[in-house]
Each structure stands twice: as C-alpha cells, then as structure tokens.
Design a protein around this motif. Structure first.
Motif, PDB file in Angstrom:
ATOM      1  N   TYR A  50       0.835  -1.214   0.000  1.00  0.00           N
ATOM      2  CA  TYR A  50       0.000   0.000   0.000  1.00  0.00           C
ATOM      3  C   TYR A  50       0.865   1.257   0.000  1.00  0.00           C
ATOM      4  CZ  TYR A  50      -3.274   3.576   1.540  1.00  0.00           C
ATOM      5  OH  TYR A  50      -4.025   4.722   1.628  1.00  0.00           O
ATOM      6  N   THR A  51       1.886   1.278   0.840  1.00  0.00           N
ATOM      7  CA  THR A  51       2.758   2.450   0.910  1.00  0.00           C
ATOM      8  C   THR A  51       3.430   2.728  -0.426  1.00  0.00           C
ATOM      9  OG1 THR A  51       3.184   2.023   3.253  1.00  0.00           O
ATOM     10  CG2 THR A  51       4.724   3.473   2.108  1.00  0.00           C
ATOM     11  N   ARG A  52       3.898   1.671  -1.071  1.00  0.00           N
ATOM     12  CA  ARG A  52       4.581   1.854  -2.360  1.00  0.00           C
ATOM     13  C   ARG A  52       3.618   2.334  -3.433  1.00  0.00           C
ATOM     14  NH1 ARG A  52       8.395  -3.221  -3.662  1.00  0.00           N
ATOM     15  NH2 ARG A  52       8.972  -1.777  -5.329  1.00  0.00           N
ATOM     16  N   LEU A  53       2.392   1.803  -3.441  1.00  0.00           N
ATOM     17  CA  LEU A  53       1.420   2.205  -4.457  1.00  0.00           C
ATOM     18  C   LEU A  53       0.946   3.640  -4.249  1.00  0.00           C
ATOM     19  CD1 LEU A  53      -0.736  -1.044  -4.755  1.00  0.00           C
ATOM     20  CD2 LEU A  53       0.775  -0.094  -6.500  1.00  0.00           C
ATOM     21  N   TRP A  58       2.774   9.032 -10.457  1.00  0.00           N
ATOM     22  CA  TRP A  58       1.515   8.726 -11.142  1.00  0.00           C
ATOM     23  C   TRP A  58       1.757   7.874 -12.379  1.00  0.00           C
ATOM     24  CZ3 TRP A  58      -3.249   9.046  -9.460  1.00  0.00           C
ATOM     25  CH2 TRP A  58      -3.559   9.925  -8.429  1.00  0.00           C
ATOM     26  N   THR A  59       2.806   8.142 -13.113  1.00  0.00           N
ATOM     27  CA  THR A  59       3.104   7.343 -14.305  1.00  0.00           C
ATOM     28  C   THR A  59       3.333   5.888 -13.940  1.00  0.00           C
ATOM     29  OG1 THR A  59       4.118   9.276 -15.386  1.00  0.00           O
ATOM     30  CG2 THR A  59       4.652   7.098 -16.273  1.00  0.00           C
ATOM     31  N   ARG A  60       4.146   5.661 -12.927  1.00  0.00           N
ATOM     32  CA  ARG A  60       4.414   4.296 -12.513  1.00  0.00           C
ATOM     33  C   ARG A  60       3.163   3.633 -11.933  1.00  0.00           C
ATOM     34  NH1 ARG A  60       9.244   2.480  -8.329  1.00  0.00           N
ATOM     35  NH2 ARG A  60       9.034   0.220  -8.644  1.00  0.00           N
ATOM     36  N   PHE A  61       2.351   4.403 -11.224  1.00  0.00           N
ATOM     37  CA  PHE A  61       1.125   3.851 -10.638  1.00  0.00           C
ATOM     38  C   PHE A  61       0.191   3.346 -11.731  1.00  0.00           C
ATOM     39  CE2 PHE A  61      -3.316   4.663  -9.384  1.00  0.00           C
ATOM     40  CZ  PHE A  61      -3.415   3.786  -8.309  1.00  0.00           C
ATOM     41  N   PHE A  62      -0.041   4.156 -12.769  1.00  0.00           N
ATOM     42  CA  PHE A  62      -0.938   3.738 -13.840  1.00  0.00           C
ATOM     43  C   PHE A  62      -0.346   2.575 -14.634  1.00  0.00           C
ATOM     44  CE2 PHE A  62      -2.851   8.065 -13.402  1.00  0.00           C
ATOM     45  CZ  PHE A  62      -4.131   7.620 -13.092  1.00  0.00           C
ATOM     46  N   LEU A  63       0.971   2.529 -14.772  1.00  0.00           N
ATOM     47  CA  LEU A  63       1.598   1.385 -15.441  1.00  0.00           C
ATOM     48  C   LEU A  63       1.391   0.106 -14.635  1.00  0.00           C
ATOM     49  CD1 LEU A  63       4.970   2.884 -16.772  1.00  0.00           C
ATOM     50  CD2 LEU A  63       3.011   2.084 -18.122  1.00  0.00           C
ATOM     51  N   VAL A  64       1.488   0.204 -13.314  1.00  0.00           N
ATOM     52  CA  VAL A  64       1.257  -0.963 -12.455  1.00  0.00           C
ATOM     53  C   VAL A  64      -0.185  -1.439 -12.581  1.00  0.00           C
ATOM     54  CG1 VAL A  64       1.104  -1.732 -10.055  1.00  0.00           C
ATOM     55  CG2 VAL A  64       3.101  -0.451 -10.820  1.00  0.00           C
ATOM     56  N   LEU A 148      -6.705   5.260  -5.406  1.00  0.00           N
ATOM     57  CA  LEU A 148      -6.829   6.583  -6.022  1.00  0.00           C
ATOM     58  C   LEU A 148      -7.215   7.635  -4.988  1.00  0.00           C
ATOM     59  CD1 LEU A 148      -8.611   5.789  -9.413  1.00  0.00           C
ATOM     60  CD2 LEU A 148      -6.344   6.793  -9.129  1.00  0.00           C
ATOM     61  N   TYR A 149      -8.164   7.281  -4.122  1.00  0.00           N
ATOM     62  CA  TYR A 149      -8.560   8.224  -3.083  1.00  0.00           C
ATOM     63  C   TYR A 149      -7.395   8.517  -2.140  1.00  0.00           C
ATOM     64  CZ  TYR A 149     -10.773  10.156   1.058  1.00  0.00           C
ATOM     65  OH  TYR A 149     -11.084  10.948   2.123  1.00  0.00           O
ATOM     66  N   GLY A 150      -6.644   7.459  -1.786  1.00  0.00           N
ATOM     67  CA  GLY A 150      -5.502   7.646  -0.899  1.00  0.00           C
ATOM     68  C   GLY A 150      -4.445   8.545  -1.506  1.00  0.00           C
ATOM     69  N   ARG A 151      -4.233   8.428  -2.814  1.00  0.00           N
ATOM     70  CA  ARG A 151      -3.230   9.265  -3.478  1.00  0.00           C
ATOM     71  C   ARG A 151      -3.692  10.717  -3.544  1.00  0.00           C
ATOM     72  NH1 ARG A 151       0.792   6.707  -6.406  1.00  0.00           N
ATOM     73  NH2 ARG A 151       0.987   8.550  -7.699  1.00  0.00           N
ATOM     74  N   PHE A 152      -4.991  10.934  -3.826  1.00  0.00           N
ATOM     75  CA  PHE A 152      -5.497  12.299  -3.934  1.00  0.00           C
ATOM     76  C   PHE A 152      -5.629  12.968  -2.571  1.00  0.00           C
ATOM     77  CE2 PHE A 152      -7.001  11.208  -8.273  1.00  0.00           C
ATOM     78  CZ  PHE A 152      -6.546  12.341  -8.935  1.00  0.00           C
TER      79      PHE A 152
END
Length: 315
Positions: A50-53, A58-64, A148-152
């Motif tokens: 969770y911490t890593r995600l 954002w680029t790496r997140f969407f690629l994952v 997504l909510y956690g990132r925003f």
C-alpha cells in the motif's frame, strides 16, 4: 581539532550518523529524501504494498494498474480456452489467436461487470469461473478506487525552495540566504523553518561527520502568503564566519533546510526539506524581488523571478 567553531553544545545525532561524507556525496537529496542506497531487503514485501502504491509516481502507478489488469485478463482468457472456447456462447473465433481474444475481451467485460451480452458462459465450470472473476473484479476495482482516493487525499507539500543559496549583505555583516514559496493557492499557517549545517571534521584524530544548527533571523511566520527568504546572519556567532568557499568545499559542507507548516486545506501538518552543497552557494549575490504592486495597487507575485539573482558588492 574542529574545523568550524562552536558557540553552543549540540547533539550531533540528526539520524544520519557520524560517518564522514566522501567524494562530495549528499547526505540529503534536494527533494528531501536521504541519499542512502539500501541493500539486504527483500525485493517485495506484501505489508509494504500500500505504501509503495500510494507514494510512487503517477506514471508508474498507472503502469502498475494497467499491467495488473492485462495480466489478470490474460490468465482468465487462458483458463477459458483451457476449459473450452465452445463453452463461451457467442465466441466466433476460428483460429487460436481469435479464440484467445474472444476469451480475453469476455474476461474484460466480466471483471468490470459490464457484460455486453455478446458472449456468455455456458456450462457449470465456465459459469463458476465467470462468477469468481466478477467477484474478483468487484474487489479489485474497490481496491483501485481506495488507492486513487488515498493518493489524492494524502497531504503533500508544494513548497518550492530556491535552487541556490546566496551570500548577500545583511545588516552590518553578510547573511546566508535561501528562498521558498508555496506553489499552491491555499494557505500555510504556523510555518516553522530550521537550518542545519553538516561537515567533515577531525575529532581526536578521527574523521567524522558533524552537525550544527544555523541560527535564523526569523524561524517562524504566522502565514506563508508571499515568498519567504530564510536568513542566517554570518556574524561572530556563526560557525562559518570569515570562512571562504574553499574552506567550505574542503569540509564538504552541506546545509539542510527543514520546513513544517499546517495546511488549512487538508487540516494536517505537512513537512518538506531540501539540502544545499557548497557548490550551490552563490557568493556576492542577492535574490531579485518577486512581488510588486500593479496599477490597481494589488500585490502581484511573479514566480518567474523565484530563482533569479543579481550580483552585489559586499564591502
């Protein structure tokens, strides 16, 4: 013998240890992360996912997310083909490639619970697999929504520090200065700054890394609405008083700037930091003023002048 004079006792342990810096390596990167290469840790830790995600770009997140989506649908497409493509009513593919893509897009419709109805499962095993995939899809999309909510919603700082520090005239002496500004339009309140200097010195015949606080002209402000120039007066009480650039380079000096503030948008305290090396200090220069009044008398901030400096004569 200490290279820089000390006026007060100070606990040298800031969490970086006392191992001396070699080859002019930073202790702290400019983005505030420790310049440490970690080894011996497992490549993947489930409890750290969770911490890593949440913290990755954002680029790496969407690629994952995209990679995971393609892998899962590929696995289910292969499973449908193993069970038998004839158990997917409406699949018209005649070649292995077409049959795979029929199963793949049926999997994509099932996992997202779209279900166009063009292809439907037939038989008990195929229906069980489709039901399991739809359940997995509900859980996966709920998880992706939470990420997504956690990132925003995660409070982050958009405070920018000047690329250079300057040594400019200040009162009857000079001052070591850096500038910072909030790139967002929200307000930061109860802003507090700290500045530390770290350097190599020989103590009892051993080379070690020492840390020393640099006293600021002002360390707290109530609200950061304009830019803020942090000033360390280089007077008789300063450890770098009458020190030259060559002496700072010899000691491999690095200066930390740590900022803490309360973000009224997120209603949380934020932290940010950066560092400067001796090569980042511009002598006999000052920052250009970046705010002025327009014709209506309103205060204007010109962010294009943030890193601009101009030469001055230090008498």
């Amino acid at each position: 013998m200490a290279f820089f004079k000390r006026k007060v006792q100070f606990n040298d342990d800031l969490g970086f240890g006392s191992v001396p810096v070699i080859k002019n390596q930073r202790v702290l990167n400019t983005d505030g992360t420790p310049n440490i290469e970690r080894t011996g840790l497992p490549w993947f830790k489930f409890d750290d996912t969770y911490t890593r995600l949440v913290t990755m770009s954002w680029t790496r997140f969407f690629l994952v997310i995209l990679t995971a989506y393609l892998i899962v649908n590929t696995i289910f497409a292969v499973a449908y083909n193993i069970i038998g493509i004839e158990n997917l009513d409406g699949a018209k593919g005649t070649t292995l490639r077409d049959q795979f893509f029929d199963a793949f897009f049926f999997s994509a419709q099932t996992i997202s619970t779209v279900g166009y109805g063009h292809i439907s499962p037939q038989g008990f095993i195929t229906s069980v697999l489709a039901a399991f995939e739809s359940m997995l899809g509900l859980l996966a999309f709920a998880l992706a929504t939470g990420l997504l909510y956690g990132r925003f919603s995660r409070p982050t700082s958009k405070v920018s520090f000047s690329k250079k520090m300057v040594v400019a005239p200040y009162q009857n002496h000079t001052g070591l200065m850096c500038r910072l500004v909030n790139l967002r339009k929200n307000s930061l309140i109860d802003v507090e700054a700290q500045m530390y200097m770290t350097f190599n010195e020989t103590v009892d015949g051993k080379l070690k890394r020492s840390f020393y606080p640099l006293q600021l002209e002002r360390s707290k402000i109530s609200m950061l609405s304009l830019n803020w120039t942090l000033v360390h007066p280089i007077n008789e009480d300063s450890p770098i008083f009458e020190k030259s650039l060559a002496e700072l380079t010899l000691a491999e000096v690095e200066i930390f700037v740590i900022l803490t503030a309360f973000d009224d948008t997120f209603a949380q305290t934020i932290h940010t930091r950066t560092s400067y090396q001796d090569e980042d200090i511009e002598w006999n220069a000052k920052f250009k003023i970046m705010h002025y009044h327009n014709e209506e008398g309103k205060m204007v901030m010109d962010y294009s002048l943030f890193d601009r400096t101009e030469k001055v004569v230090i008498g």
